[in-house]
Motif scaffolding. Sequence first.
Motif, PDB file in Angstrom:
ATOM      1  N   GLN A  11      10.169  57.876  12.476  1.00  0.00           N
ATOM      2  CA  GLN A  11       9.226  57.537  11.455  1.00  0.00           C
ATOM      3  C   GLN A  11      10.404  57.565  10.189  1.00  0.00           C
ATOM      4  N   ASP A  13      11.666  58.115   6.687  1.00  0.00           N
ATOM      5  CA  ASP A  13      11.455  58.976   5.805  1.00  0.00           C
ATOM      6  C   ASP A  13      11.806  58.553   4.424  1.00  0.00           C
ATOM      7  N   VAL A  32      15.720  58.138   9.209  1.00  0.00           N
ATOM      8  CA  VAL A  32      14.515  58.224  10.065  1.00  0.00           C
ATOM      9  C   VAL A  32      14.388  59.574  10.922  1.00  0.00           C
ATOM     10  N   GLY A  70       6.956  56.437   6.150  1.00  0.00           N
ATOM     11  CA  GLY A  70       5.608  56.705   7.283  1.00  0.00           C
ATOM     12  C   GLY A  70       5.510  55.470   8.173  1.00  0.00           C
ATOM     13  N   THR A  71       6.435  54.742   7.934  1.00  0.00           N
ATOM     14  CA  THR A  71       6.218  53.289   8.942  1.00  0.00           C
ATOM     15  C   THR A  71       6.940  54.058  10.217  1.00  0.00           C
ATOM     16  N   ASN A  72       6.417  53.740  11.355  1.00  0.00           N
ATOM     17  CA  ASN A  72       6.857  54.111  12.577  1.00  0.00           C
ATOM     18  C   ASN A  72       7.850  52.993  13.294  1.00  0.00           C
ATOM     19  N   ALA A 108       2.927  52.078   7.684  1.00  0.00           N
ATOM     20  CA  ALA A 108       2.552  53.552   7.273  1.00  0.00           C
ATOM     21  C   ALA A 108       0.853  53.458   7.014  1.00  0.00           C
TER      22      ALA A 108
END
Length: 154
Positions: A11, A13, A32, A70-72, A108
């Motif tokens: 994810q 940061d 990440v 927050g994006t994986n 996200a």
Amino acid sequence: MAKINIQILGQIDNPPQIKTSQDGKQFMSFSVVVKNHARTQSGEPFETQQWFYISSSLLNNNLINYLTKGTNVFINGHLSVRAYTNQKGEKALALNIWAYTIDITSSAPINPLYSPNPQQMQQPPQPQQPQQAYSPQPQPNQNFQPQDDPDLPF
């Protein structure tokens, strides 16, 4: 020196920043976190976190606009380790990845229907009536007649 290839799923940061190398080439840099969940021998849950510092020259496709906190992401690249002294004066190691590919696995937590102004909120789409599922079934051909063809080898 051999390159160690690595793939991580983590994810974002810190959102990417555009930087310029000493030879004038631009690249993006972001961090990440990879979280691992496990249990102790007594069954208590715990979480470990491993931080990676990502750099990439993948700037030509607006990818940076989608890499928000927050994006994986799934990162494929090569690993390097750098020693440094942290803010507490302790020696530490940083795990750096030069990313060849960056795939977004989920965005996200942003609701596209949300707007800060309630008058501008969009209504969610209304569910449609379920349609009959199409599942083709083979139908035997009642008019099929085998023919002898002298050119066939069997």
